[in-house]
Design a protein around this motif. Structure first.
Motif, PDB file in Angstrom:
ATOM      1  N   THR A  81      -4.126  54.373 -16.783  1.00  0.00           N
ATOM      2  CA  THR A  81      -5.482  53.944 -16.456  1.00  0.00           C
ATOM      3  C   THR A  81      -6.481  54.446 -17.486  1.00  0.00           C
ATOM      4  OG1 THR A  81      -4.957  53.971 -14.089  1.00  0.00           O
ATOM      5  CG2 THR A  81      -7.284  54.022 -14.689  1.00  0.00           C
ATOM      6  N   ASP A  82      -6.315  55.685 -17.898  1.00  0.00           N
ATOM      7  CA  ASP A  82      -7.171  56.309 -18.900  1.00  0.00           C
ATOM      8  C   ASP A  82      -7.216  55.463 -20.162  1.00  0.00           C
ATOM      9  OD1 ASP A  82      -8.704  58.216 -20.205  1.00  0.00           O
ATOM     10  OD2 ASP A  82      -7.057  59.632 -20.486  1.00  0.00           O
ATOM     11  N   ARG A  83      -6.069  55.050 -20.636  1.00  0.00           N
ATOM     12  CA  ARG A  83      -5.982  54.266 -21.867  1.00  0.00           C
ATOM     13  C   ARG A  83      -6.512  52.850 -21.688  1.00  0.00           C
ATOM     14  NH1 ARG A  83      -3.439  58.556 -22.077  1.00  0.00           N
ATOM     15  NH2 ARG A  83      -2.638  59.498 -24.014  1.00  0.00           N
ATOM     16  N   GLU A  84      -6.258  52.272 -20.542  1.00  0.00           N
ATOM     17  CA  GLU A  84      -6.788  50.927 -20.291  1.00  0.00           C
ATOM     18  C   GLU A  84      -8.315  50.949 -20.252  1.00  0.00           C
ATOM     19  OE1 GLU A  84      -6.716  47.304 -17.007  1.00  0.00           O
ATOM     20  OE2 GLU A  84      -5.771  49.216 -16.522  1.00  0.00           O
ATOM     21  N   ALA A  85      -8.864  51.932 -19.573  1.00  0.00           N
ATOM     22  CA  ALA A  85     -10.321  52.025 -19.486  1.00  0.00           C
ATOM     23  C   ALA A  85     -10.941  52.234 -20.858  1.00  0.00           C
ATOM     24  CB  ALA A  85     -10.712  53.164 -18.544  1.00  0.00           C
ATOM     25  N   ALA A  86     -10.360  53.131 -21.666  1.00  0.00           N
ATOM     26  CA  ALA A  86     -10.893  53.393 -23.006  1.00  0.00           C
ATOM     27  C   ALA A  86     -10.855  52.139 -23.869  1.00  0.00           C
ATOM     28  CB  ALA A  86     -10.098  54.517 -23.661  1.00  0.00           C
ATOM     29  N   ALA A  87      -9.773  51.381 -23.780  1.00  0.00           N
ATOM     30  CA  ALA A  87      -9.647  50.152 -24.577  1.00  0.00           C
ATOM     31  C   ALA A  87     -10.670  49.107 -24.171  1.00  0.00           C
ATOM     32  CB  ALA A  87      -8.241  49.577 -24.434  1.00  0.00           C
ATOM     33  N   ASN A  88     -11.214  49.234 -22.972  1.00  0.00           N
ATOM     34  CA  ASN A  88     -12.222  48.290 -22.489  1.00  0.00           C
ATOM     35  C   ASN A  88     -13.631  48.871 -22.525  1.00  0.00           C
ATOM     36  OD1 ASN A  88     -10.914  45.670 -21.423  1.00  0.00           O
ATOM     37  ND2 ASN A  88      -9.530  47.286 -20.702  1.00  0.00           N
ATOM     38  N   GLY A  89     -13.810  49.958 -23.279  1.00  0.00           N
ATOM     39  CA  GLY A  89     -15.147  50.480 -23.518  1.00  0.00           C
ATOM     40  C   GLY A  89     -15.712  51.383 -22.448  1.00  0.00           C
ATOM     41  N   VAL A  90     -14.891  51.768 -21.473  1.00  0.00           N
ATOM     42  CA  VAL A  90     -15.361  52.655 -20.399  1.00  0.00           C
ATOM     43  C   VAL A  90     -15.241  54.101 -20.872  1.00  0.00           C
ATOM     44  CG1 VAL A  90     -14.991  53.428 -18.035  1.00  0.00           C
ATOM     45  CG2 VAL A  90     -14.721  51.007 -18.618  1.00  0.00           C
ATOM     46  N   THR A  91     -16.336  54.824 -20.844  1.00  0.00           N
ATOM     47  CA  THR A  91     -16.321  56.226 -21.260  1.00  0.00           C
ATOM     48  C   THR A  91     -16.454  57.182 -20.080  1.00  0.00           C
ATOM     49  OG1 THR A  91     -18.703  56.074 -21.732  1.00  0.00           O
ATOM     50  CG2 THR A  91     -17.173  55.727 -23.578  1.00  0.00           C
ATOM     51  N   THR A  92     -17.026  56.714 -18.979  1.00  0.00           N
ATOM     52  CA  THR A  92     -17.061  57.474 -17.721  1.00  0.00           C
ATOM     53  C   THR A  92     -16.593  56.546 -16.613  1.00  0.00           C
ATOM     54  OG1 THR A  92     -18.947  58.811 -18.469  1.00  0.00           O
ATOM     55  CG2 THR A  92     -18.480  58.794 -16.112  1.00  0.00           C
ATOM     56  N   ALA A  93     -15.557  56.951 -15.886  1.00  0.00           N
ATOM     57  CA  ALA A  93     -14.971  56.072 -14.866  1.00  0.00           C
ATOM     58  C   ALA A  93     -14.875  56.800 -13.530  1.00  0.00           C
ATOM     59  CB  ALA A  93     -13.581  55.613 -15.294  1.00  0.00           C
ATOM     60  N   TYR A  94     -15.398  56.157 -12.494  1.00  0.00           N
ATOM     61  CA  TYR A  94     -15.250  56.643 -11.129  1.00  0.00           C
ATOM     62  C   TYR A  94     -14.129  55.838 -10.471  1.00  0.00           C
ATOM     63  CZ  TYR A  94     -19.617  59.197 -11.676  1.00  0.00           C
ATOM     64  OH  TYR A  94     -20.596  60.067 -12.110  1.00  0.00           O
ATOM     65  N   LEU A  95     -13.028  56.508 -10.187  1.00  0.00           N
ATOM     66  CA  LEU A  95     -11.871  55.856  -9.581  1.00  0.00           C
ATOM     67  C   LEU A  95     -12.055  55.839  -8.070  1.00  0.00           C
ATOM     68  CD1 LEU A  95      -9.000  57.569 -11.625  1.00  0.00           C
ATOM     69  CD2 LEU A  95     -10.449  55.621 -12.272  1.00  0.00           C
ATOM     70  N   SER A  96     -12.007  54.652  -7.500  1.00  0.00           N
ATOM     71  CA  SER A  96     -12.257  54.494  -6.072  1.00  0.00           C
ATOM     72  C   SER A  96     -10.997  54.793  -5.266  1.00  0.00           C
ATOM     73  CB  SER A  96     -12.740  53.071  -5.787  1.00  0.00           C
ATOM     74  OG  SER A  96     -12.898  52.862  -4.411  1.00  0.00           O
ATOM     75  N   GLN A  97     -11.004  55.915  -4.567  1.00  0.00           N
ATOM     76  CA  GLN A  97      -9.865  56.330  -3.752  1.00  0.00           C
ATOM     77  C   GLN A  97     -10.245  56.327  -2.275  1.00  0.00           C
ATOM     78  OE1 GLN A  97      -6.527  57.165  -4.143  1.00  0.00           O
ATOM     79  NE2 GLN A  97      -6.662  57.239  -1.912  1.00  0.00           N
TER      80      GLN A  97
END
Length: 403
Positions: A81-97
């Motif tokens: 997930t970390d790598r997918e988010a970075a490749a899509n320009g996300v630098t801060t991500a709140y994962l909905s759990q």
């Protein structure tokens, strides 16, 4: 954690700064945006934008359980997930759990497992990954356990959600396939136990809200179905209105000055008139404050370009919905814009292909590809061949495919 890039100045690019696209340079050193003469990298032909801040993303669930019966280790899922988010320009991500009576991947047991995994993983994360707990309102009997988990793992974002009535209706009409584990007796038992405590829910939520205020936790509600529901949440301090299911709920939040967070995925893949909410229309009317990925990280960039190309929204205004406004909503003034002294959270896009080719998080490389990658590695070397617009690209043959 990876090391900072050496002090650099990015020159030749068009940069989103002070609310406008400007032809100027930007310097970074020690993870911050700075000034001064530094070694240069030529980024002519690129946009440099603030890193995206995703306030609600559940895409990690796909990496965790790509099939219902195939669940993988949370650490593996977080890494992917970390790598997918970075490749899509996300630098801060709140994962909905989830923290829900539904159980399974949305139950308290797994939520604690996920929180512990992220707590360990954060030391090696490429981006700033955090948890947003989606807490079912009828989880009255888990209040102490919830607060213990929040304190132990330093959770700073909680959203209230009530799916009980919808679930009961689905059960009543036999629509079990729409529910996770709904056909099992254990799930039915959890559902009916939650229903039995309905009278305790208002007081339960008020007690949680008081503690959240004392701890400085940001909280709101998700999936509001009408204006009255939104008002009831706002009265206890749950200000954020995420993914409302009715226009009245979004309008009520806006009227009260509360932030409205909508789905970028729904903006580019509309659900149709039955959804009750047109994300694009709400954005154009000024009722949307931020866009979140929902369940698909690429939707953030796609939504930005859709607003720009089809709906007459300026690029700075569209990008603010995924950077500046989320930062303001989450009270994180060190990110969201490219001001002096801010974290060096940058997204670098090829102007012709409009694709992300580099993502920097606090001055560290999180993602690098394409011609931008060649320039970073060559420290300012010019491209060896002209850019090819996306419309003119052809599929490579096996003989010309790069390794």
């Amino acid at each position: 954690m990876t090391r900072f890039l050496p002090p650099l100045r990015l020159v030749g690019a068009t940069i989103l700064r002070d609310g406008a696209m400007q032809s100027r340079s930007i310097a970074i050193a020690d993870g911050r945006i700075t000034r001064g003469p530094l070694p240069e990298i030529d980024l002519s032909g690129y946009y440099v934008m603030p890193g995206m801040i995703d306030l609600h993303g559940s895409a990690f669930a796909r990496h965790l359980a790509p099939r219902p019966a195939a669940q993988f280790d949370p650490m593996t899922a977080l890494c992917s997930t970390d790598r997918e988010a970075a490749a899509n320009g996300v630098t801060t991500a709140y994962l909905s759990q989830g923290w829900s009576w539904h159980g399974g991947l949305r139950g308290p047991d797994f939520a604690e497992t996920m929180l512990a995994a992220l707590y360990r993983y954060q030391l090696n994360a490429l981006i700033d990954m955090r948890i947003a707990l989606d807490c079912e309102t009828h989880m009255v009997d888990t209040a102490a356990r919830l607060m213990a988990a929040i304190r132990r793992f330093d959770v700073g974002y909680v959203m209230f959600r009530n799916t009980l009535d919808d679930t009961l209706e689905q059960l009543r009409y036999g629509h079990l396939t729409a529910l996770d584990e709904a056909a099992t007796e254990a799930s039915r038992g959890r559902l009916h136990r939650a229903q039995a405590r309905s009278r305790e829910v208002p007081r339960h939520l008020c007690r949680l809200a008081e503690v959240f205020d004392e701890m400085g936790i940001v909280y709101g509600s998700s999936g509001d179905g009408d204006g009255e529901t939104r008002e009831s949440y706002a009265m206890i301090g749950a200000k954020h209105c995420a993914f409302p299911r009715a226009r009245r709920a979004a309008a009520a939040a806006k009227a009260m000055g509360d932030p409205v967070i909508l789905s970028a995925t729904s903006a580019v893949r509309p659900s149709g008139p039955k959804s009750g909410v047109s994300v694009i229309e709400l954005v154009k009317e000024g009722i949307c404050d931020a866009l979140a990925s929902d369940y698909y990280y690429p939707s953030l960039l796609s939504a930005v370009w859709s607003l720009v190309d089809t709906h007459g929204v300026s690029l700075p205004a569209a990008w603010a919905l995924v950077s500046q406004r989320p930062a303001e909503i989450m009270r994180t003034p060190d990110r969201g814009t490219l001001g002096l002294g801010r974290r060096a959270d940058l997204v670098i896009l090829n102007q012709q292909t409009r694709q992300i080719e580099a993502t920097l998080v606090a001055g560290r490389l999180a993602y690098l590809s394409g011609e931008a990658g060649a320039r970073f590695l060559g420290h300012g070397s010019q491209p060896s061949a002209p850019f090819v617009p996306a419309a003119k690209m052809t599929t490579r043959t096996p003989q010309t495919r790069r390794n």
